[in-house]
Scaffold this active site. Structure first.
Site: not given
Lengths: 185, 136
Positions: A6, A9-11, A13, A51, A55, A66
């Protein structure tokens, strides 16, 4: 494997996290979050924290890893029932390309390309479902800069190969996931 | 006429080759000139690749582009075996370019694509090798 892209800022994630959580529920496995980015500035740190916060507040237990390079080294940390969310492929590519101050010659690029796909393949083989998130950046004028063109070529071809391997592929537009490949099965 | 669009490096060329293996190609990306009169190509199936690059190179008016598009369409309709496939990369979704020249190129390309889509009976959007048929 599920592939999700996407724009900014398309959503994508958020959607990917829901999708991974849902798959973990169905499969009865644990949830892993594979973060590929190192925070480069304050805004980036905030973004990562937001984020992480989301979660940690969710009803699911996420285990965060990571790993900016050599993702295949994590493979032994997962079980065959687990769901792994990798966010995002673009950063992974950047990490590989910029880690060594190397000339972007054809051989180096091909090697990076193969290594990334192999790494993803190893993860895929060691969990029940791998969810990949990436960015849509190829729908704008690319100009004539050779580095930009090489980068775009790499990313476009990587996405093509990942979509080919994926059971399902989604394009997220303003929070709405569009299923472009595969169906629920 | 068949218009094929989608982002850069999304597999448009591969998709078109598979679908139209016998096409005669003219590519703006190889520096080849735009062909207005398709009779010059001596082929039934022609593929014109890189519409946005010709839009940039030629700086024609929208009217001029409309007449070129309608010329291609007429050529195709003159014989049942004829097929015209036009490939144009989507360049519409980035940040507004700083330079006036690039802003105007992007605008021009968007308008030409709209006219192209009207003239075509089929339009596909290629996303990493997968086509979404959006017209026809």
């Amino acid at each position: 494997m599920i592939f999700i892209t996407g724009g900014v800022r398309s959503g994508k994630s958020t959607f990917a996290e829901q999708m991974a959580a849902q798959r973990a529920k169905e499969l009865g496995g644990r949830l892993h979050y594979l973060a590929t980015g190192a925070p480069s500035d304050e805004e980036m740190s905030k973004r990562i924290m937001r984020h992480q916060q989301k979660r940690s507040e969710s009803e699911f237990m996420w285990r965060t890893w990571e790993q900016p390079r050599h993702i295949e080294r994590l493979a032994s940390s997962f079980s065959k029932k687990d769901v792994v969310l990798l966010d995002c492929v673009t950063t992974l590519l950047n990490n590989e390309l910029f880690f060594l101050n190397q000339e972007w010659e054809e051989e180096f690029l091909r090697e990076v390309f193969e290594r990334l796909l192999d790494g993803i393949g190893v993860l895929q083989a060691n969990c029940a479902e791998l969810v990949l998130v990436s960015n849509e950046v190829l729908n704008e004028p690319l100009g004539t800069n050779e580095l930009v063109l090489k980068y775009s070529f790499m990313l476009g071809n990587l996405h093509q190969e990942l979509v080919k391997r994926a059971d399902r592929a989604y394009l997220v537009e303003s929070g709405i996931p569009i299923l472009v490949k595969g169906g629920r099965g | 006429m068949h218009f094929v669009t989608g982002g850069a490096f999304n597999g448009k060329r591969k998709w078109v080759i598979t679908r139209y293996p016998d096409g005669k190609w003219v590519s703006a990306y190889k520096g080849e000139a735009l062909v207005e009169d398709l009779n010059a190509l001596h082929a039934a199936t022609v593929v014109l690749e890189g519409l946005e690059a010709w839009v940039k190179e030629l700086s024609f008016s929208r009217e001029k582009w409309r007449s070129i598009i309608s010329g291609w369409r007429k050529w195709e309709q003159q014989a049942p075996a004829r097929q015209v496939i036009v490939i144009g990369t989507d360049i519409s979704k980035g940040i507004v370019p700083i330079e006036k020249e690039n802003r105007s190129w992007r605008d021009q390309t968007g308008w030409v694509y709209q006219d192209m889509v009207v003239a075509c009976e089929r339009v596909d959007m290629i996303w990493y090798g997968i086509n979404q048929r959006i017209k026809g």
